[in-house]
Design a protein around this motif. Sequence first.
Motif, PDB file in Angstrom:
ATOM      1  N   SER A  22       1.528  -0.900   0.054  1.00  0.00           N
ATOM      2  CA  SER A  22       0.367   0.185  -0.086  1.00  0.00           C
ATOM      3  C   SER A  22       1.264   1.079  -0.194  1.00  0.00           C
ATOM      4  O   SER A  22       2.000   1.487   0.849  1.00  0.00           O
ATOM      5  N   THR A  23       0.535   2.448  -1.021  1.00  0.00           N
ATOM      6  CA  THR A  23       0.789   3.115  -1.015  1.00  0.00           C
ATOM      7  C   THR A  23      -0.086   4.563   0.209  1.00  0.00           C
ATOM      8  O   THR A  23       0.754   6.040  -0.032  1.00  0.00           O
ATOM      9  N   LEU A  24      -0.581   4.100   1.307  1.00  0.00           N
ATOM     10  CA  LEU A  24      -1.325   4.974   1.998  1.00  0.00           C
ATOM     11  C   LEU A  24      -0.438   5.794   3.127  1.00  0.00           C
ATOM     12  O   LEU A  24       0.149   5.139   3.387  1.00  0.00           O
ATOM     13  N   SER A  25      -0.462   7.119   3.224  1.00  0.00           N
ATOM     14  CA  SER A  25      -0.442   7.892   4.056  1.00  0.00           C
ATOM     15  C   SER A  25      -1.109   9.252   4.334  1.00  0.00           C
ATOM     16  O   SER A  25      -1.904   9.130   3.986  1.00  0.00           O
ATOM     17  N   ILE A  86      -8.521  20.201  25.740  1.00  0.00           N
ATOM     18  CA  ILE A  86      -8.941  21.830  24.385  1.00  0.00           C
ATOM     19  C   ILE A  86      -8.598  22.596  25.870  1.00  0.00           C
ATOM     20  O   ILE A  86      -8.363  22.493  26.928  1.00  0.00           O
ATOM     21  N   GLU A  87      -7.384  23.054  25.347  1.00  0.00           N
ATOM     22  CA  GLU A  87      -6.647  24.778  25.366  1.00  0.00           C
ATOM     23  C   GLU A  87      -6.976  25.973  26.371  1.00  0.00           C
ATOM     24  O   GLU A  87      -7.574  26.039  27.250  1.00  0.00           O
ATOM     25  N   ASN A  88      -8.154  26.046  24.526  1.00  0.00           N
ATOM     26  CA  ASN A  88      -8.447  27.771  25.160  1.00  0.00           C
ATOM     27  C   ASN A  88      -9.512  27.695  24.831  1.00  0.00           C
ATOM     28  O   ASN A  88     -10.423  28.922  24.817  1.00  0.00           O
ATOM     29  N   GLY A  89     -10.253  26.521  23.993  1.00  0.00           N
ATOM     30  CA  GLY A  89     -11.846  26.997  23.437  1.00  0.00           C
ATOM     31  C   GLY A  89     -11.900  27.585  22.415  1.00  0.00           C
ATOM     32  O   GLY A  89     -13.107  27.389  22.479  1.00  0.00           O
ATOM     33  N   GLU A  90     -10.712  27.806  21.698  1.00  0.00           N
ATOM     34  CA  GLU A  90     -11.310  28.395  21.027  1.00  0.00           C
ATOM     35  C   GLU A  90     -10.693  27.142  19.606  1.00  0.00           C
ATOM     36  O   GLU A  90     -10.245  26.506  19.527  1.00  0.00           O
ATOM     37  N   LYS A  91     -11.523  26.769  18.884  1.00  0.00           N
ATOM     38  CA  LYS A  91     -11.861  26.437  17.331  1.00  0.00           C
ATOM     39  C   LYS A  91     -10.748  26.082  16.814  1.00  0.00           C
ATOM     40  O   LYS A  91      -9.833  27.848  16.268  1.00  0.00           O
ATOM     41  N   GLN A  92     -10.289  25.137  16.115  1.00  0.00           N
ATOM     42  CA  GLN A  92      -8.110  25.610  15.359  1.00  0.00           C
ATOM     43  C   GLN A  92      -8.184  24.466  14.239  1.00  0.00           C
ATOM     44  O   GLN A  92      -9.386  23.621  14.093  1.00  0.00           O
ATOM     45  N   GLU A  93      -7.524  24.918  13.120  1.00  0.00           N
ATOM     46  CA  GLU A  93      -8.101  24.206  11.889  1.00  0.00           C
ATOM     47  C   GLU A  93      -6.710  23.318  12.254  1.00  0.00           C
ATOM     48  O   GLU A  93      -5.386  23.932  11.782  1.00  0.00           O
ATOM     49  N   HIS A  94      -7.195  21.410  11.795  1.00  0.00           N
ATOM     50  CA  HIS A  94      -6.679  20.905  11.430  1.00  0.00           C
ATOM     51  C   HIS A  94      -6.426  20.306   9.894  1.00  0.00           C
ATOM     52  O   HIS A  94      -7.404  19.694  10.319  1.00  0.00           O
ATOM     53  N   VAL A  95      -5.696  19.959   9.602  1.00  0.00           N
ATOM     54  CA  VAL A  95      -5.488  19.653   8.175  1.00  0.00           C
ATOM     55  C   VAL A  95      -4.246  18.381   7.944  1.00  0.00           C
ATOM     56  O   VAL A  95      -3.700  18.828   8.568  1.00  0.00           O
ATOM     57  N   TYR A  96      -5.149  17.820   6.796  1.00  0.00           N
ATOM     58  CA  TYR A  96      -4.098  16.453   6.646  1.00  0.00           C
ATOM     59  C   TYR A  96      -4.289  15.938   5.451  1.00  0.00           C
ATOM     60  O   TYR A  96      -5.308  15.900   5.184  1.00  0.00           O
ATOM     61  N   LYS A  97      -3.101  15.896   5.436  1.00  0.00           N
ATOM     62  CA  LYS A  97      -2.777  14.601   3.725  1.00  0.00           C
ATOM     63  C   LYS A  97      -2.681  13.671   3.999  1.00  0.00           C
ATOM     64  O   LYS A  97      -1.774  13.370   4.234  1.00  0.00           O
ATOM     65  N   MET A  98      -3.322  12.998   2.673  1.00  0.00           N
ATOM     66  CA  MET A  98      -3.741  11.684   2.520  1.00  0.00           C
ATOM     67  C   MET A  98      -3.027  11.114   1.353  1.00  0.00           C
ATOM     68  O   MET A  98      -3.832  11.909   0.321  1.00  0.00           O
ATOM     69  N   THR A  99      -2.173  10.447   1.396  1.00  0.00           N
ATOM     70  CA  THR A  99      -2.227   9.565  -0.154  1.00  0.00           C
ATOM     71  C   THR A  99      -2.678   8.279  -0.228  1.00  0.00           C
ATOM     72  O   THR A  99      -2.730   7.327   0.703  1.00  0.00           O
ATOM     73  N   LEU A 100      -3.648   7.667  -1.374  1.00  0.00           N
ATOM     74  CA  LEU A 100      -4.323   6.699  -0.972  1.00  0.00           C
ATOM     75  C   LEU A 100      -4.180   5.644  -2.334  1.00  0.00           C
ATOM     76  O   LEU A 100      -3.285   6.041  -3.227  1.00  0.00           O
TER      77      LEU A 100
END
Length: 130
Positions: A22-25, A86-100
């Motif tokens: 598999s090349t999954l990342s 949960i740190e400060n209660g503010e939403k944070q953007e979490h971005v993940y890159k996937m190779t399928l």
Amino acid sequence: MKKIIGVGLAFLLLAACNSDVSTLSFSKIETVPEGLSAVIDSSETLQLIEESDNTVYLVYQAEGEIATGVEEQEKGIKINLDITSIENGEKQEHVYKMTLDDSHEAIDVYINGEYTAFDSISKFVDESGI
């Protein structure tokens, strides 16, 4: 001569076995490509953004730190996203890159153990050449 043929057949057999690797990342990215930033909607909790047939981005808006886990299943991928603190209660953007792989037909996401559907699925074209 028989030994050479036997070794050659063994090599071919091993090479054929490795063709199913598999090349999954799956990795978190810190620097979001400019074109991708334009597609991200911060009002949506979970987005899937396709760059190509084999490259997609998962965007998760959440408070705090996230622990991730990825499991390959028969025809898809199971992604676990668990809020660890949960740190400060503010939403944070979490971005993940996937190779399928072509064999990955579905992506199922579980947030804190609960199956969660994507708020949106979209596409972007990376014109930066990176």
